[in-house]
Design a protein around this motif. Structure first.
Motif, PDB file in Angstrom:
ATOM      1  N   ASP A 170      -8.497  -3.835  -5.273  1.00  0.00           N
ATOM      2  CA  ASP A 170      -8.259  -5.148  -5.853  1.00  0.00           C
ATOM      3  C   ASP A 170      -7.056  -5.152  -6.784  1.00  0.00           C
ATOM      4  O   ASP A 170      -6.424  -4.116  -7.016  1.00  0.00           O
ATOM      5  N   MET A 171      -6.752  -6.348  -7.316  1.00  0.00           N
ATOM      6  CA  MET A 171      -5.582  -6.524  -8.172  1.00  0.00           C
ATOM      7  C   MET A 171      -5.643  -5.675  -9.441  1.00  0.00           C
ATOM      8  O   MET A 171      -4.627  -5.173  -9.906  1.00  0.00           O
ATOM      9  N   ASP A 172      -6.849  -5.500  -9.999  1.00  0.00           N
ATOM     10  CA  ASP A 172      -6.942  -4.709 -11.221  1.00  0.00           C
ATOM     11  C   ASP A 172      -6.510  -3.266 -10.997  1.00  0.00           C
ATOM     12  O   ASP A 172      -5.830  -2.671 -11.830  1.00  0.00           O
ATOM     13  N   PRO A 225       0.700  -8.719  -3.132  1.00  0.00           N
ATOM     14  CA  PRO A 225      -0.147  -8.381  -1.986  1.00  0.00           C
ATOM     15  C   PRO A 225       0.637  -8.533  -0.677  1.00  0.00           C
ATOM     16  O   PRO A 225       1.472  -9.430  -0.568  1.00  0.00           O
ATOM     17  N   MET A 265      -7.153  -3.618   0.221  1.00  0.00           N
ATOM     18  CA  MET A 265      -5.979  -4.465   0.417  1.00  0.00           C
ATOM     19  C   MET A 265      -4.702  -3.656   0.191  1.00  0.00           C
ATOM     20  O   MET A 265      -4.701  -2.705  -0.580  1.00  0.00           O
TER      21      MET A 265
END
Lengths: 122, 411
Positions: free
Chosen positions: A89-91, A112, A1
């Motif tokens: 990912d977000m982490d 994002p 992403m």
């Protein structure tokens, strides 16, 4: 992403840009951050912005265009630059954000990128 | 509740949580997975208590959810990616449910997602109650004093954030585990607190939220049996739960030292002690364990007429070290006074400064109590009045008014 890191810097950080004695150290941290991102293959587009005193705010209310000296003074910290990174990912994004030099006095917003291809209507 | 009914409901709930964890961790779409399973879960809650629990409960739920899954993928043609992923995950889950004796338990992932740092801390507990336990939004809303519409809206936003912000379902790595786990435990403890508040209110039959919190803590200890603080939290809540019947007689609040221990649930006390010894055996001290040890010492003093006041003061001292908070400091002050050191108690209260103390009811109640014991009845009355003005709970308020009147007689 794909995620955009929005580096919101404190006034004292912006002041460093004009401080001859401290400029190299200030820019050096940003340079190192960029190198780390590039080496990890995560770096997308990025840019630093001129300080908030150069900003102009444009709005249209009731059909009337209004141009004002900006920025909105809601917060002490102001956008100083951004970079788009590519992560799983977000982490991971949050870990990069924690390494961004802006976080020492300001903060980093992690957002994002809207993926229009995916057609997510949620 | 009959045993058969309790077993059916517990199995339905466990299976629901397992399936939801499985489906949403593969699609990152908690809301879509909930949608797909909700009717099936409701059907299970109706059917299983009467017809008995099926041999493969997850397979039963998936079969019941099939129509909804197919309908869902038709209805949501526009959400190109999400739905095929869910249907695929459901097929995989169905194969797993049929082939294995027990369906894999991935609820830990769900717990960690709900308490992820990118999720607003005030919505973590409701999110956990809804996704892991299948509680409906209206029920959760009433516990958190929000309208059902407002609660639903906030839950929907949180689930949308999980999906669009790409919050990963992988459990945290070693480095992040302590902080992530403590967020999970705090969210569980907040559910317990909400249940406690409810029990204090008029609707005492709604207090099952405390039991839900205990269920969640047990779940964590089952999934992470080496985590001391999970056992500590479980022990703490079990001790408090054991005293429910004695804590309030005909709506009147009864202070711990005056409680009738015959009304305590001794089974829960024993379970609490067992959980606490499991916690100690992990050899990793933390605030929940110390709080549980304080409750354990209180219980021992009443059950075995042992003087544990010095132990309790020492434990509070440790608690204020491990996790400094106004609550811990006020508890420390009260414990010092109980151990025959009222001056030290007042000194500990004086260390709390500013607005925190001003509006904190226990601070004034404890200060009043210490002053009264020390013989300064006039100052005690003034402090009781502050405490009374700050009490939300009618039973606690009338308890404090009684205390104030007793003090006033001596003034």
């Amino acid at each position: 992403m794909k995620v955009m890191l929005l580096a919101n810097e404190a006034p004292e950080d912006f002041a460093l840009r004009d401080d001859k004695a401290k400029f190299d150290a200030y820019m050096g941290e940003w340079y190192a951050f960029g190198v780390a991102l590039r080496e990890a293959g995560a770096m997308g587009e990025s840019a630093a912005l001129e300080p908030p005193s150069t900003a102009t705010v444009v709005s249209i209310r009731d059909g009337v265009r209004k141009v004002e000296d900006g920025p909105y003074p809601d917060t002490k910290e102001q956008l100083g630059g951004f970079c788009i990174i590519d992560v799983t990912d977000m982490d991971r994004a949050a870990k990069w954000a924690a390494e961004c030099p802006a976080h020492k006095n300001g903060f980093v917003e992690v957002r994002p990128i809207l993926d229009l291809e995916q057609g997510d209507a949620s | 509740m009959s045993d058969a009914r309790a077993i059916a409901e517990e199995t339905a709930r466990a299976s629901y949580g397992r399936l939801l964890a499985w489906l949403s961790s593969r699609t990152s779409d908690v809301a879509a997975a909930e949608d797909a399973l909700s009717d099936a879960f409701r059907a299970a809650l109706e059917s299983w208590p009467m017809k008995g629990v099926p041999d493969a409960p997850e397979a039963w739920l998936l079969t019941a959810a099939r129509r909804k899954l197919i309908d869902g993928s038709r209805r949501r043609k526009t959400r190109a990616e999400a739905t095929p992923a869910l249907t695929l995950a459901a097929e995989e889950a169905e194969a797993t449910a049929r082939s294995k004796a027990t369906f894999p338990d991935e609820r830990l992932k769900l717990l960690f997602i709900c308490a992820h740092p990118a999720i607003d801390s005030s919505i973590r507990t409701p999110l956990m109650l809804q996704t892991v336990l299948g509680l409906d939004a209206a029920r959760i809303a009433s516990a958190f004093l929000l309208s059902p519409a407002a609660m639903s809206g906030r839950l929907v936003r949180a689930k949308r954030k999980i999906k669009s912000a790409g919050i990963p379902f992988d459990p945290p790595g070693v480095e992040d585990l302590p902080s992530r786990l403590s967020a999970v435990l705090e969210a569980i403890y907040a559910a317990f607190g909400a249940g406690w508040d409810e029990a204090d209110g008029a609707e005492a039959e709604m207090m099952d939220l405390t039991r839900e919190a205990i269920y969640l803590a047990r779940l964590v200890t089952n999934l992470l049996p080496d985590e001391a603080e999970a056992w500590g939290l479980l022990a703490l809540m079990l001790h408090a739960e054991a005293r429910t019947k004695a804590r309030r007689i005909n709506g009147v609040y009864v202070a711990l030292k005056d409680q009738n221990a015959a009304l305590w649930d001794r089974g829960l006390v024993a379970a609490a002690e067992e959980a606490l010894s499991r916690a100690w055996s992990c050899r990793k001290i933390g605030p929940f364990q110390v709080e549980a040890a304080i409750q354990s010492a209180h219980a021992a003093s009443i059950l075995y007429q042992r003087d544990t006041t010095d132990d309790i003061a020492a434990l509070y001292a440790q608690l204020t070290d491990l996790s400094p908070s106004v609550g811990a400091q006020v508890g420390y002050a009260a414990a010092l006074a109980a151990a025959g050191r009222p001056e030290d108690g007042l000194y500990a209260l004086d260390e709390i400064t500013g607005a925190l103390a001003e509006r904190y009811q226990p601070y004034w109640a404890v200060r009043a109590h210490i002053l009264r014991t020390a013989g300064d009845a006039a100052s005690a009355v003034t402090c009781y009045e502050r405490a009374i003005g700050l009490s939300r709970d009618a039973a606690v308020r009338s308890f404090l008014i009684d205390q104030k009147n007793t003090a006033a007689k001596r003034a």
